[in-house]
Design an enzyme around this catalytic site. Structure first.
Site, PDB file in Angstrom:
ATOM      1  N   HIS A 320       0.798  -1.216   0.000  1.00 21.67           N
ATOM      2  CA  HIS A 320       0.000   0.000   0.000  1.00 21.67           C
ATOM      3  C   HIS A 320       0.833   1.269   0.000  1.00 21.67           C
ATOM      4  CE1 HIS A 320      -3.209  -2.812   0.989  1.00 21.67           C
ATOM      5  NE2 HIS A 320      -4.012  -1.914   0.485  1.00 21.67           N
ATOM      6  N   GLY A 321       2.113   1.138   0.259  1.00 18.02           N
ATOM      7  CA  GLY A 321       2.944   2.335   0.203  1.00 18.02           C
ATOM      8  C   GLY A 321       4.288   2.093   0.863  1.00 18.02           C
TER       9      GLY A 321
END
Lengths: 471, 371
Positions: A320-321
């Site tokens: 997600h990051g």
């Protein structure tokens, strides 16, 4: 280019659909590939070579496995080549800067700052193309011989930038031959409008409340306000993400594809386990299929099972990051799921009402971890949620009242629409009366209103973020 | 699946897209929006380099949005929907009581503010007689009109801190003290961020009194009113039931010789602008870089004032001609270089730096005081 823009709706989409529908069947994939490339290249022409490389490398690896597949090590070589390439570009663009920062923090040796803009949708299409090579390697799908067909899959614009993560196996048959029918276009149009409304009317609206709160200093946020903001963010990320998926699925239908469902009313869940069966289903599916099962899944010793879960959730977080808070977020779910599997699931089932109170609270906390990348700020914000430093803000004790007055209706609408209330009511009506003209007429009018309001909000948009640049 | 005969949603979506696209392409290009009171983007400049960097695409998207067919109508629909959702704000504008609009300011740029103060201190170290005044925003005087719990920045508290950062060489002109205690609801426009001409004039009188300057008497000035003024706050939020303000200013007993960026004008304001939407832009012809205001005839060694300002001073700049022969008005936003040359060449008798708080905390041009 993003779907929720006037440019997409009134320039790209009419041109793309017109070209696509007019193209003879044999050439439809070519048209699709070309318009998708335009879509992809619009924002960043300079990353176009990566897209071509992606197509060519994975195509060649598929062909390699097909032609030299009789020898085991050669099969493996082509698989590894594809994985190395895909994970390589993903790592280069998404994680190099993060990696260097951490080395610097650990060793004290100054590292260069490396933070290129992420190529649009890179986390999605690298996973999609990997699914192809892995499935070909396993013999689950036939390798594609036509590079145009394969290219159209890789760059297919509806699912390119924000999911759903469509595995090659999901659409292999439709890539070869698909029917574009009016009932499918009708269904696709409905999904698209609902998705557009989710994103533009709900997500953007409540999102600005979260952003305004995130800009305040912690002492200016009261405890009720912190919870309202967390609720706003929970609704924003759901309607933004699921709205995007709905638009993608709807567009797919209009083009003759059936993409897998990506969200199934996750906030109705009575456990975290259930939540993850309903939230971003194609991502969890991907990790299950290509990481969890190959590691041994749950058919192994308890220790290994826990290890496997740990790996999957750390990776899910990191996907997600490139930031530690995402890892923390993933591991937070790992811990919750382990606890739940061991002790809580049965309890939840016996105490359904309490479960439906606890789960949303846990999820709101999860989204706060997700949203705030600075650990000091994150700790402080969670502290405010639990009244550390006093329940009210000294400078503005009625901040929560202002938020409720301005956003109460939108938040309430968001809460209702995030639960299958309307869907169930609609189905009951249909099963009782059938698809009468009145029901269809009301449906169409409502969708028309959503469409018009969405365009109005896009014309006068001061706040229309694309929140997946990190992904 | 039961066979349907008609496909209303498909017709709705595809029909809508087709009609709007054609209508949009057929709509003539608009240079500016009266409703929003701003120029619209009309064209994207193309070059291979701009295509490569994405700059062309970005510009093109702005053009599509700005030139979208029926733009004003869409904006009205959004504004009405926001009201229907019981929102008390739209596009960063708060809906206050009695028809007042306010700019939302829940946090301010502390860093920029200290940076600006730093440049101001440096400037005051170089030249004598620098006075500094900060005009708080309208909501400071009518907190009761704000929606409850709006959480606006307490500008007075920030200003109190700010004063401690000022060097001794900077004299403080307390604009807040001038306005405090007056009838709060008539100090600022309802639909615009500026103070009314009448309020600005009160500041002018207080400033003259403080400095011992001659000020124009009530009789010497003529109060003029321009009806149907919809200000910047309205332009941003487009609240549908907004009532217009009446623009006010004081006219001088003589003709003011006005030179804006080297070009001589006919009078200190552009009366033609009163007939357009952007009425406030009439004063000093908008925000030119260097505006020189003077009496027609100057005898002997002229007495000069330098006024470094944002648009809040535009209605009072000429009033200082009661004391001075020439008023040099500098707007740093459009005056990139030359302040040092100007100051050393002209030997000003008074230098007043006057800013509104919101502009002061966001302005990125104070570094120009160095050049």
């Amino acid at each position: 280019m993003v779907f929720s823009s006037l440019l997409f709706l009134f320039r790209f989409l009419p041109a793309a659909l017109l070209l696509y529908y007019l193209t003879p069947r044999k050439l439809k994939n070519l048209t699709l590939m070309i318009v998708s490339l335009v879509f992809y290249a619009w924002g960043e022409v300079k990353y176009l070579p990566i897209m071509f490389a992606s197509m060519i490398v994975d195509y060649c690896c598929g062909q390699g496995i097909k032609h030299f597949g009789a020898v085991k090590w050669k099969r493996k070589l082509f698989l590894l080549l594809s994985m190395f390439f895909n994970l390589g570009i993903l790592f280069t663009f998404k994680y190099t800067g993060f990696f260097l920062q951490n080395i610097e923090a650990l060793t004290g040796i100054p590292m260069p700052d490396f933070s290129p803009t992420l190529p649009l949708g890179i986390s999605f299409y690298t996973f999609q193309t990997m699914s192809y090579t892995i499935d070909v390697y396993r013999g689950d799908v036939e390798p594609e011989d036509n590079i145009i067909t394969f290219g159209a899959y890789v760059v297919l614009f509806p699912q390119l930038i924000a999911g759903p993560i469509v595995r090659y196996a999901d659409v292999a048959a439709e890539l070869k031959s698909r029917k574009i029918t009016l009932p499918e276009i009708e269904e696709g149009a409905k999904l698209f409008i609902l998705g557009l409304g989710s994103k533009v009317l709900i997500a953007n609206n409540v999102g600005s409340l979260w952003d305004a709160t995130a800009a305040l200093s912690l002492s200016d946020i009261s405890t009720p306000m912190a919870w309202i903001a967390a609720l706003a963010y929970s609704l924003q990320i759901y309607f933004d993400f699921s709205g995007y998926s709905l638009m993608a699925i709807g567009l797919g239908r209009m083009l003759g594809f059936h993409f897998p469902q990506n969200f199934n009313y996750p906030y109705v869940s009575g456990s975290i386990t259930e939540f993850w069966r309903r939230w971003h289903m194609t991502l969890s599916g991907w990790f299950r299929e290509y990481v969890y099962f190959p590691l041994g899944g749950s058919r192994c010793s308890a220790w290994k099972r826990t290890r496997n879960l740990f790996i999957v959730w750390a990776l899910t977080g990191l996907w997600h990051g490139a930031s530690w808070n995402f890892v923390l977020w993933g591991l937070w779910f790992f811990v919750l799921l382990v606890i739940e599997k061991k002790w809580l699931l049965g309890w939840y089932q016996r105490h359904k009402v309490l479960a439906h109170i606890f789960i949303p609270i846990i999820l709101m906390i999860s989204w706060v971890i997700f949203a705030i990348s600075d650990f000091g700020r994150l700790g402080g914000f969670l502290g405010r949620m639990f009244g550390v430093g006093g329940l009210m803000s000294a400078s503005n004790p009625l901040d929560w009242l202002y938020a409720l007055r301005g956003y109460g209706v939108t938040l309430l609408l968001g809460c209702i629409l995030s639960l299958p209330v309307i869907k169930n009511g609609h189905q009951k009506l249909i099963s009782r009366f059938g698809e009468t003209k009145t029901i269809t007429a009301v449906e169409t009018v409502l969708l028309g209103v959503v469409l018009i309001l969405s365009v109005a909000y896009l014309v006068d948009s001061t706040y229309n973020p694309f929140i997946y640049w990190n992904f | 699946m039961k066979k349907k005969k008609c496909y209303p949603t498909a017709a709705l979506l595809l029909g809508f897209i087709a009609v709007m696209t054609v209508a949009d392409l057929a709509t003539p290009v608009r240079e500016k929006s009266e409703m929003e009171n701003r120029p619209l983007k009309t064209a994207a400049s193309f070059s291979l380099q701009k295509l490569w960097s994405g700059d062309f695409q970005k510009q093109y998207e702005e053009v599509v949005t700005d030139q979208f067919a029926g733009r004003d109508g869409w904006i009205t629909i959004k504004s009405m929907t926001e009201s229907a959702l019981l929102k008390t704000e739209n596009n960063g504008i708060l809906y206050g009581k009695n028809g007042a609009l306010f700019g939302k300011l829940t946090s301010y740029n502390e860093q920029q503010l200290s940076r600006n103060i730093y440049f101001l201190n440096e400037f005051a170290g170089k030249y004598d007689g620098v006075t500094f005044g900060v005009i708080p925003s309208g909501y400071t005087y009518s907190p009761d009109q704000l929606p409850i719990g709006a959480g606006q920045v307490d500008q007075r508290a920030v200003l109190a801190k700010l004063r401690e950062e000022l060097d001794n060489t900077v004299q403080w002109m307390d604009a807040d003290a001038v306005l405090t205690g007056l009838d709060s609801e008539s100090l600022y426009y309802n639909t615009d961020h500026h103070w009314r001409g009448t309020t600005a004039c009160r500041f002018y009188r207080a400033y003259c009194a403080e400095k011992g300057y001659r000020a124009f008497s009530e009789d010497e000035l003529t109060l003029r009113e321009v009806p149907d003024f919809y200000g910047t706050y309205y332009s941003k939020c487009k609240k549908t039931d907004t009532k217009p303000d009446t623009l006010t200013y004081y006219d001088l007993p003589f003709t003011v010789k006005t030179v804006v960026d080297g070009e001589e004008k006919d009078g200190w304001y552009d009366a033609a602008a009163f007939d357009t939407r952007d009425k406030y832009a009439a004063f000093l012809y908008g925000n030119g870089g260097l505006t020189v205001l003077s009496r027609e005839e100057i005898s002997g060694d002229p007495k000069r004032m330098l006024l470094i300002k944002d648009s809040y001073s535009n209605t009072i700049a000429p009033l200082f001609l009661s004391e001075f022969d020439e008023v040099y008005v500098v707007d740093l936003r459009s005056y990139p270089v030359g302040i040092n040359e100007l100051c050393s060449g002209k030997d000003f008798d008074d230098i007043l730096v006057l800013y509104n708080f919101e502009n002061l905390q966001s302005d990125k041009n104070f570094y120009r005081l160095e050049y």
